[in-house]
Structures are given as C-alpha cells and as structure tokens.
Design a protein around this motif. Structure first.
Motif, PDB file in Angstrom:
ATOM      1  N   PRO A  39     -22.335 -80.543 -43.147  1.00  0.00           N
ATOM      2  CA  PRO A  39     -23.771 -80.855 -43.216  1.00  0.00           C
ATOM      3  C   PRO A  39     -24.033 -82.231 -43.822  1.00  0.00           C
ATOM      4  O   PRO A  39     -23.364 -82.650 -44.764  1.00  0.00           O
ATOM      5  CB  PRO A  39     -24.333 -79.746 -44.113  1.00  0.00           C
ATOM      6  N   GLY A  83     -31.787 -80.224 -46.030  1.00  0.00           N
ATOM      7  CA  GLY A  83     -32.237 -79.281 -47.048  1.00  0.00           C
ATOM      8  C   GLY A  83     -31.944 -77.834 -46.698  1.00  0.00           C
ATOM      9  O   GLY A  83     -31.471 -77.519 -45.604  1.00  0.00           O
ATOM     10  N   GLU A  84     -32.272 -76.942 -47.617  1.00  0.00           N
ATOM     11  CA  GLU A  84     -32.027 -75.511 -47.427  1.00  0.00           C
ATOM     12  C   GLU A  84     -32.809 -74.946 -46.256  1.00  0.00           C
ATOM     13  O   GLU A  84     -32.373 -74.001 -45.594  1.00  0.00           O
ATOM     14  CB  GLU A  84     -32.368 -74.750 -48.710  1.00  0.00           C
ATOM     15  N   GLY A  85     -33.968 -75.496 -45.985  1.00  0.00           N
ATOM     16  CA  GLY A  85     -34.794 -74.999 -44.884  1.00  0.00           C
ATOM     17  C   GLY A  85     -34.512 -75.714 -43.575  1.00  0.00           C
ATOM     18  O   GLY A  85     -35.347 -75.706 -42.655  1.00  0.00           O
ATOM     19  N   PHE A  86     -33.330 -76.350 -43.473  1.00  0.00           N
ATOM     20  CA  PHE A  86     -32.916 -77.080 -42.282  1.00  0.00           C
ATOM     21  C   PHE A  86     -33.848 -78.247 -41.967  1.00  0.00           C
ATOM     22  O   PHE A  86     -34.068 -78.585 -40.809  1.00  0.00           O
ATOM     23  CB  PHE A  86     -32.805 -76.143 -41.066  1.00  0.00           C
ATOM     24  N   ARG A  87     -34.411 -78.853 -42.997  1.00  0.00           N
ATOM     25  CA  ARG A  87     -35.261 -80.026 -42.830  1.00  0.00           C
ATOM     26  C   ARG A  87     -34.581 -81.235 -43.459  1.00  0.00           C
ATOM     27  O   ARG A  87     -33.896 -81.114 -44.473  1.00  0.00           O
ATOM     28  CB  ARG A  87     -36.637 -79.814 -43.498  1.00  0.00           C
ATOM     29  N   ASN A 132     -29.140 -67.900 -38.128  1.00  0.00           N
ATOM     30  CA  ASN A 132     -28.589 -69.215 -38.438  1.00  0.00           C
ATOM     31  C   ASN A 132     -27.177 -69.163 -39.016  1.00  0.00           C
ATOM     32  O   ASN A 132     -26.696 -68.118 -39.440  1.00  0.00           O
ATOM     33  CB  ASN A 132     -29.531 -69.981 -39.377  1.00  0.00           C
ATOM     34  N   ARG A 137     -25.983 -70.377 -41.716  1.00  0.00           N
ATOM     35  CA  ARG A 137     -25.849 -70.113 -43.147  1.00  0.00           C
ATOM     36  C   ARG A 137     -25.868 -68.615 -43.415  1.00  0.00           C
ATOM     37  O   ARG A 137     -25.156 -68.122 -44.278  1.00  0.00           O
ATOM     38  CB  ARG A 137     -26.963 -70.807 -43.923  1.00  0.00           C
TER      39      ARG A 137
END
Length: 281
Positions: free
Chosen positions: A42, A47-51, A87, A89
């Motif tokens: 990655p 970020g954690e929210g895939f942003r 997803n 993750r």
C-alpha cells in the motif's frame, strides 16, 4: 461521446473501489512519483477508508503520475462485482488475486471504451453490428470469476477487438482526410504516423485531420492550436504534449488518461464524455 449507463461504468469511481491502484501498481521514484513502492504494498498515503490522504495536493507533493492514471472503472468492477464488496483488508487472503486482476480488468474496460466510442461514430455504421457483439462478449468476460479472469488471454482478446477498431479507424479517417485541401505542388501529406517518434516535435497549428497516430510518441510535442479531428490516437503517448488551443473534439479513441497526461487549457476542445483536468488551470 454521449453519457450512457454503459459509459458511466467506464469512469473511475474511487468511492466504490478498495484503493486498488494505490496498492497493486509499482511506483518508481521519478518526476511522476516521489517514492519507490513495489506492487502489492500500500502507498503510505492510503488511509484506512481507502482514501488518498493527499488527494487534493498530489502534484504539489510529487505525485503527478497519480493524477494522470485512470482505470476506466476497473477498480470498482473488481471491488464490487468480482469480489462482491469484500475488501482485501477484511479478507487478506484475497489481496494477491485482487491486485493481479486490476490490470486485466483495466484492459477489458479500456476495450469497452474504444468500442463505445466507435458505436457513437456515425461514419462507422457499417461496423456497428460486429461492434455490439464485441461489446457483449467483452462485458461477459468482465463478469467472470477471479479465476477465469486470471486465466484469460487478454492480449488475444485485444487483437480480436482491434481488428474491428482498425476498420472503424479507416472509415473515420478517410472521411476527415477528404476535407483536407490537397498539399502544395511538390509536397506530400503524411497520413500514416503509426508509432512515429514525434517527441518534442513542433506541430503547432498543424492540420492533422484524419492522420493515423496510433502508438505515436507525442511526448512534449508542441500541438498547440493543432487540428486533430478524425485522427486515430489510440495508444498515442501524450505525456507533457502541449495541446493548448488544439481541437481534439473529434479525435478518435482519445482517453481520459491521454488528456490527463497532456498540457491543455480552456481553449482545448475535447470529445463529449472526457473531463478537463483540474491541473490544466
């Protein structure tokens, strides 16, 4: 090209994707990317929210390559259709396969984009029936299982579709070339520039209507004010090409990636369906 339900599926929707391009792709430290990153790891800005944490300032932070990339909607197809919204993750075991599918799906969606462009071209009506069949065939492939997609001969399918796209190109280019005044005595107009090395070439104001520019290297070329209507630009490299004031409104098979890579302005004419990049100013 008019917006339809089919073409809308070929636009990147990062909100429906699991940040696949931020993980699956290799980044090489250069003028395009500020860091080295191997495929499968990655990006530190994800970020954690895939942003993307620096999305609004990618160019200032040294990541202009990210603003050029476009997946033709492949990211959300893999995320929401192939893997049904689960997803990588949440299911780490799916990560390797999910990342491997992005470039495969991207190629299929790119082909769908070209076919939709061709179907919107009136002068290619003679090929529309086979194009619709190719569209259905390609769409069916995109909905295959992850295992089926990984085993797919993508290059073979590209060649299969390309045969019809070449026919479309010939029909469209002939129509536009017929509008070009004959060259002055003793001069010959070059209409076949497939794969030509035009890096840094000075073609400001040039009449390139109906010219075959497939796979041409237009890196840093001066195309300001040029007329590229009816020119086949499939696979042409527009990185840093100056298209300010150029007419790309009817350029054949132009993609968002090519537009993003070029340097244009408010006077640059683009086909319907393609967006003017924010970094053009």
């Amino acid at each position: 090209m008019p917006e339809t339900e089919k073409t809308s599926e070929l636009r990147s929707d990062c909100g429906s994707c699991f940040g696949l391009c931020c993980v699956a792709l290799t980044l090489t430290k250069s003028s395009d990317f500020a860091i080295d990153k191997p495929a499968g790891e990655p990006c530190p800005n994800l970020g954690e929210g895939f942003r993307c944490g620096i999305h609004s300032k990618l160019r200032r932070e040294g990541f202009p390559g990210c603003t050029v990339y476009d997946c033709f909607g492949a990211g959300q197809k893999v995320s929401q259709v192939t893997f049904a919204g689960v997803n990588w993750r949440a299911e780490p075991g799916s990560a390797e396969l999910m990342f491997a599918l992005l470039p495969i799906m991207k190629q299929l969606h790119e082909l769908l984009w070209y076919v939709e462009v061709a179907l919107a071209t009136g002068s290619a009506r003679a090929v529309h029936r086979e194009l619709r069949a190719l569209r259905d065939e390609t769409e069916e492939l995109t909905r295959g299982s992850a295992e089926e997609l990984v085993a797919l001969d993508v290059e073979g399918h590209r060649q299969h579709v390309n045969a019809s796209l070449v026919r479309v190109s010939e029909l469209v280019r002939a129509e536009w070339a017929a509008l070009v005044p004959p060259p002055k005595k003793g001069k010959k107009r070059r209409t076949d520039l497939r794969g030509a090395d035009l890096m840094g070439a000075r073609r400001a104001g040039a009449d390139l209507r109906g010219v075959n520019l497939r796979g041409a290297y237009l890196i840093a070329a001066d195309l300001s004010g040029a007329d590229l209507r009816g020119a086949d630009v499939i696979g042409a490299d527009f990185r840093d090409a100056d298209v300010r004031g150029a007419d790309l409104g009817s350029a054949l098979f132009l993609t968002q990636t090519q537009v993003n890579a070029a340097r244009g302005d408010s006077r640059t004419a683009l086909p319907a369906g393609l967006e003017r990049p924010a970094h053009w100013g």
